[in-house]
Design an enzyme around this catalytic site. Structure first.
Site, PDB file in Angstrom:
ATOM      1  N   GLY A   1     -12.421  13.949 -34.558  1.00 21.98           N
ATOM      2  CA  GLY A   1     -12.586  14.212 -33.126  1.00 21.98           C
ATOM      3  C   GLY A   1     -11.309  14.775 -32.526  1.00 21.98           C
ATOM      4  O   GLY A   1     -11.339  15.563 -31.577  1.00 21.98           O
ATOM      5  N   ALA A   2     -10.180  14.357 -33.109  1.00 24.03           N
ATOM      6  CA  ALA A   2      -8.901  14.802 -32.563  1.00 24.03           C
ATOM      7  C   ALA A   2      -8.722  16.312 -32.742  1.00 24.03           C
ATOM      8  O   ALA A   2      -8.057  16.965 -31.943  1.00 24.03           O
ATOM      9  CB  ALA A   2      -7.767  14.033 -33.205  1.00 24.03           C
ATOM     10  N   GLY A  52       0.809  -1.213   0.000  1.00 19.82           N
ATOM     11  CA  GLY A  52       0.000   0.000   0.000  1.00 19.82           C
ATOM     12  C   GLY A  52       0.841   1.259   0.000  1.00 19.82           C
ATOM     13  O   GLY A  52       0.347   2.346  -0.334  1.00 19.82           O
TER      14      GLY A  52
END
Ligand code: HXC
Length: 513
Positions: free
Chosen positions: A400-401, A166
């Site tokens: 879209g880029a 952790g």
């Protein structure tokens, strides 16, 4: 007085000379040596040197070391205050105890009040096993503070040894991770557990070394060849950052003329749109003295991110890299750059975006792994950012880029294009194949189809593969000569230095994580 000198002497020896020697033999420095190398000479003010643990289980009361395995305090780097903790592997493997965590939390709390960056040097066997849940609670207390400090003060983690279990999550919650090659590793479960659970045999280095994390997982942002280099990287990184989110980044002294012209830029884009080039050549050409501190250099190389100064103004660079995967946006590139854009925005660092992107990387692997959600992160990051945003379209801005890469509609402040820019829904070949689908079906052989596509592509190219159509609609503020790019960016940054923009009040956004 005598006692004070003697106690200090004892504390400075940590786990003792033998263990210090073992540390050196591994090619590692001690916790205190690292602090001395990182901070300005004589600036370190140590806290809690006399703290010891309170555990009696497993005879641990017989093993007491002043400082209890972590050195904490504050000092300066280039004259600016930083808070620091440095885990001491010579004391019980640098394992985290309850008191050890309290020391770290104390300086974290103070760094927040003072508004100064926090640096954590990790070299630890993880939770102090003899202390059980008290150690785990210590970790959780640190995590909570990392989260509260996020976006308020810069947080930097150095990994100079093991960082397991952790314990990896405190660095993971911070802004930047610096690992040292060959002498550091990070994993949630180590090789032994992996072997037991999955049967897989793997070394520490292959499972969680700097090489893996810089190329495959992207967990680390920087890799130093040794601790000295890692420390220099931290000092350099801080030179671009403000002390906290309410301050501007430092303005550095610049001896590189702001109106320096680079004729080479006028011919840097190859004639043929399919031929790649190295976008870093452009970054080096336009930045002050050609200096560029690249972040995550070896990860998702289809996008380049990092820090430069423009006439002394600290600036984040995001640039598609045509040299790798043709500069396509994929999942890793989207996550990498989205996080960087959000960091810059949180710390008032303007962003310059250099665009040459043929689109999102196609394929089932990308779709299965969620390019939709992950690509959305970059759109979100740009659209949410209120710092000055300057965009230069160098060549392709397809589909879209185009929208994603700091377009005008995502609140781009100044959007330039080079004359070589091609701004369209898709590339000419793909477009013709869709638009003339029916006609192409009637052609009997591949050769005829190729000729048809080539003929019609030139008309398409004429119409869309240039910046003029976008400029006609005001989506591009100006078409600039490449050789003047440095000067135009600097003037835009200076003009935008008083920019104010905001987002609607809300608890927080629901960024697509
Ligand atoms: C107490 C520890 C310790 C630990 C090491 N030591 N890890 N003491 N708690 N977690 C002690 C050793 O007993 C030894 O003491 C000294 O530190 C140096 O360790 P060595 O094993 O001799 O060193 P080395 O061979 O370099 O190996 C380093 C190591 C290994 C890889 C880190 O010690 C190790 O595997 N440790 C345990 C790692 C681990 O599983 N930790 C718990 C993870 S779970 P002497 O007296 O001989 O010098 C976790 C949960 C956190 O951390 C949860 C947060 C959410």
């Amino acid at each position: 007085m005598k006692r004070l000198i003697a106690e200090r002497e004892k504390a400075r020896l940590g786990g003792g000379e033998k263990r210090i020697e073992a540390q050196h033999n591994k090619g590692k420095f001690t916790a205190r040596e690292r602090i001395d190398m990182l901070l300005d000479e004589g600036s370190f003010e140590e806290y809690d040197m006399f703290v010891t643990h309170r555990t009696t289980d497993f005879d641990l009361d017989k093993e007491q070391y002043l400082s209890d395995g972590v050195i904490t305090g504050h000092g300066t780097i280039d004259g600016r205050t930083v808070y620091i903790f440095s885990q001491d592997f010579t004391v019980l493997g640098g394992s985290l105890s309850e008191t050890n965590a309290l020391k770290i939390c104390k300086i974290m709390d103070q760094s927040m009040k003072v508004g100064a960056p926090l640096i954590g040097i990790n070299d630890s066997g993880g939770a102090r096993i003899q202390e059980g849940v008290r150690s785990l609670a210590g970790y959780a207390s640190i995590f909570q503070r990392n989260i509260m400090a996020s976006g308020v003060i810069p947080q930097i983690s150095a990994i100079f040894g093991p960082c397991a279990g952790g314990a990896v999550y405190s660095p993971a919650l911070t802004d930047f991770i610096v690992m040292t090659d060959k002498t550091s590793c990070m994993f949630v479960t180590g090789p032994k557990v992996v072997k037991t659970v999955t049967g897989e045999t793997i070394s520490d280095e292959d499972l969680g070394g700097a090489s893996m994390h810089s190329t495959k997982s992207g967990v680390t942002h920087f890799v130093g060849a040794d601790e000295k280099e890692s420390i220099l990287l931290i000092r350099k990184l801080l030179s671009y950052l403000p002390q906290n989110n309410l301050e501007e980044p430092p303005l550095s002294v610049c001896d590189d003329p702001p109106d320096r012209i680079d004729e080479n830029l006028n011919t840097i884009i190859p004639e043929k749109p399919s031929i790649p080039y190295d976008v870093k050549d452009i970054i080096h050409s336009i930045a002050d003295n050609g200096e560029f501190l690249e972040v995550q250099r070896q990860y998702a190389r289809n996008i380049v991110i990092g820090f430069v100064t423009f006439n002394g103004i600290s600036t984040g660079i995001v640039a598609n890299q045509p040299n790798y995967l043709a500069g396509c946006l994929d999942i890793n590139a989207s996550r990498k750059s989205a996080r960087f854009v959000r960091f810059c925005d949180a710390f008032n660092i303007p962003i310059v975006t250099l665009v040459d992107v043929p689109g999102f990387l196609p394929g089932s692997a990308q779709e299965f792994d969620g390019i939709i959600t992950n690509g959305a992160k970059l759109i979100f990051a740009y659209g949410e950012a209120t710092v000055p945003k300057i965009t230069v379209i160098l060549r392709k801005a397809y589909g879209g880029a185009y929208c994603v890469m700091s377009s005008k509609q995502l609140r781009g402040d100044v959007n330039y294009a080079w004359p070589t820019a091609e701004i369209a829904v898709m590339g000419p070949k793909g477009a013709i194949e869709v638009l003339y689908n029916r006609e192409l079906k009637t052609l009997s052989n591949e050769e005829e189809r190729a000729r048809f596509v080539a003929e019609n592509a030139s008309e398409y190219r004429e119409k869309f593969s240039n910046p003029y159509e976008a400029a006609k609609y005001g989506y591009i503020d100006d078409i600039i000569e490449p050789r003047n790019t440095r000067f135009r960016i600097i003037r835009a940054l200076q003009t935008l230095s008083t920019k104010k923009d905001s987002n609607p009040p809300k608890k927080h956004s629901t960024l697509p994580l």
